[in-house]
Design an enzyme around this catalytic site. Structure first.
Site, PDB file in Angstrom:
ATOM      1  N   THR A  77       2.492   0.893  -1.816  1.00  0.00           N
ATOM      2  CA  THR A  77       1.563   0.158  -2.849  1.00  0.00           C
ATOM      3  C   THR A  77       0.762   0.988  -3.611  1.00  0.00           C
ATOM      4  O   THR A  77      -0.105   1.611  -3.014  1.00  0.00           O
ATOM      5  CB  THR A  77       0.717  -0.933  -2.025  1.00  0.00           C
ATOM      6  OG1 THR A  77       1.303  -1.738  -1.240  1.00  0.00           O
ATOM      7  CG2 THR A  77      -0.325  -1.423  -2.757  1.00  0.00           C
ATOM      8  N   LYS A  86       1.897  -7.204  -5.809  1.00  0.00           N
ATOM      9  CA  LYS A  86       1.280  -6.702  -4.662  1.00  0.00           C
ATOM     10  C   LYS A  86      -0.293  -6.810  -4.622  1.00  0.00           C
ATOM     11  O   LYS A  86      -0.766  -6.970  -3.637  1.00  0.00           O
ATOM     12  CB  LYS A  86       1.654  -5.310  -4.271  1.00  0.00           C
ATOM     13  CG  LYS A  86       1.168  -4.826  -2.750  1.00  0.00           C
ATOM     14  CD  LYS A  86       1.592  -5.590  -1.625  1.00  0.00           C
ATOM     15  CE  LYS A  86       0.961  -5.153  -0.363  1.00  0.00           C
ATOM     16  NZ  LYS A  86       1.672  -3.828   0.014  1.00  0.00           N
ATOM     17  N   LYS A 119      -7.761   1.567  -0.363  1.00  0.00           N
ATOM     18  CA  LYS A 119      -7.106   2.088  -1.436  1.00  0.00           C
ATOM     19  C   LYS A 119      -6.268   1.092  -2.337  1.00  0.00           C
ATOM     20  O   LYS A 119      -6.691   1.201  -3.716  1.00  0.00           O
ATOM     21  CB  LYS A 119      -6.015   3.124  -1.197  1.00  0.00           C
ATOM     22  CG  LYS A 119      -4.984   3.597  -2.295  1.00  0.00           C
ATOM     23  CD  LYS A 119      -3.583   2.954  -2.122  1.00  0.00           C
ATOM     24  CE  LYS A 119      -2.821   3.096  -0.845  1.00  0.00           C
ATOM     25  NZ  LYS A 119      -1.417   2.420  -1.152  1.00  0.00           N
TER      26      LYS A 119
END
Length: 271
Positions: free
Chosen positions: A80, A155, A223
Site C-alpha cells: 500500500t 486501497k 502510514k
C-alpha cells in the site's frame, strides 16, 4: 502465466502477509526467488514491503528493479503506497520495456494465509490480463480498477472506510462491557446485522481475547492514513473521520504500540 515450468517469480517482502502469499505461488508449482534483487532470470516480480520509501528503494535504488529489470518483465507492487509513486514506477518501467502494475491488497494475515485477499489493480489492462492467473492464486476478489495508480487510490478508499469503522468497533465493545453485557454474546447479534463489518467479525474477538498481535501493524496503518489524508487534501476534500482515527492511532504509537495490530485501538479506552 499458466506455465509453471518456464515462469520464474521474484518475491520481495515476506512479512506478515507476504510469507503466506509467496507460499501460495510455490504451492502452485512456480519457481520462486525470495528476496533476490538481481532479476535477470525473473520475468514476474512481486513486491510487498513497508513504506513508500521502501518501494522507492526496491524499484529505483542501487540494486533496484527498474534499472536492473529485464525487458518484458512484469513488476507487481502489492505494497500500500502513494498513487503518485505507482504512476512514477509505471512510467519509468515502460521506458525500459517493463510492465508495472499497482495491486495493493486487503484482508490482513487471515486473507493472506487463506488466499482470500481482495486485490485492487491499476495499470494497463493487457498487463493485468497476463498476470491475472498469478493474482488468482493469492485472492478471491480481484478487480481491475483502471489506469496506473488506480489500485492505490482504491486501497485508500478501503483504508478510509476501515479507519472510522475501527473506532466504532472499539466503542461498541467498550460500551457493551460498561453496560455489564457479555461482549462476545453481543457480537453474536451485531456482526450479522446492519453493523456487520470485517473488523467487527475478525478483530473484535481478538480484542476480547487480549490478542493484539499484528494482522496489520498500527505503524503501517498510520502510514496509509497519512497517504489518504495527503491525497484528500490534494482533492480539496475534508476527511474528519479519517483525521480522528489517525490522531487516536498516533497516540497509541507514541505509547509504544506501533508494532501491535490495528485491533489494539481498543487499548485507547482501556489505558
Amino acid at each position: 502465466m499458466h506455465n509453471t515450468d518456464s515462469t520464474v517469480i521474484g518475491f520481495i517482502g515476506t512479512g506478515v502477509m507476504g510469507k503466506s502469499m509467496a507460499g501460495h505461488l510455490l504451492d502452485a508449482g512456480y519457481h520462486l526467488v525470495i528476496y533476490s534483487r538481481t532479476k535477470e532470470k525473473a520475468n514476474v516480480i512481486f513486491t510487498i514491503v513497508g513504506y513508500p520509501v521502501d518501494v522507492e528503494e526496491v524499484y529505483f535504488g542501487e540494486n533496484g528493479l527498474i534499472p536492473h529489470g529485464r525487458e518484458g518483465s512484469y513488476l507487481i507492487d502489492m505494497t500500500t503506497s502513494a498513487p503518485s509513486l505507482a504512476v512514477k514506477i509505471y512510467e519509468e518501467a515502460k521506458r525500459r520495456g517493463i510492465q508495472s502494475i499497482d495491486a495493493p491488497v486487503s484482508g490482513g494475515d487471515v486473507g493472506a494465509k487463506e488466499a482470500k485477499l481482495s486485490i485492487m489493480v491499476g495499470g494497463e489492462k493487457e498487463a493485468f490480463e497476463v498476470v491475472s492467473p498469478l493474482l488468482q492464486l493469492l485472492g478471491t476478489n480481484i478487480v481491475y480498477q483502471g489506469k496506473p495508480g488506480a489500485g492505490q487510490h482504491t486501497k485508500m478508499c478501503n483504508q478510509i472506510a476501515i479507519a472510522s469503522n475501527m473506532i466504532g468497533v472499539c466503542e461498541a465493545v467498550i460500551y457493551a462491557e460498561k453496560a455489564g453485557l457479555d461482549p462476545e454474546t453481543v457480537l453474536k447479534s451485531i456482526t450479522t446485522g446492519a453493523a456487520g463489518s470485517w473488523s467487527l467479525s475478525n478483530l473484535a474477538p481478538r480484542m476480547l481475547k487480549g490478542n493484539f498481535e499484528p494482522g496489520f501493524y498500527i505503524k503501517h496503518f498510520i502510514k496509509d492514513m497519512k497517504i489518504a489524508l495527503d491525497e484528500a487534501e490534494r482533492m480539496d476534500m475534508p476527511v474528519p473521520g479519517l483525521a480522528l482515527a489517525k490522531s487516536l492511532y498516533e497516540q497509541l504509537a507514541e505509547n509504544g504500540e506501533e508494532d501491535s495490530g490495528t485491533q489494539a485501538l481498543y487499548k485507547y479506552w482501556k489505558n
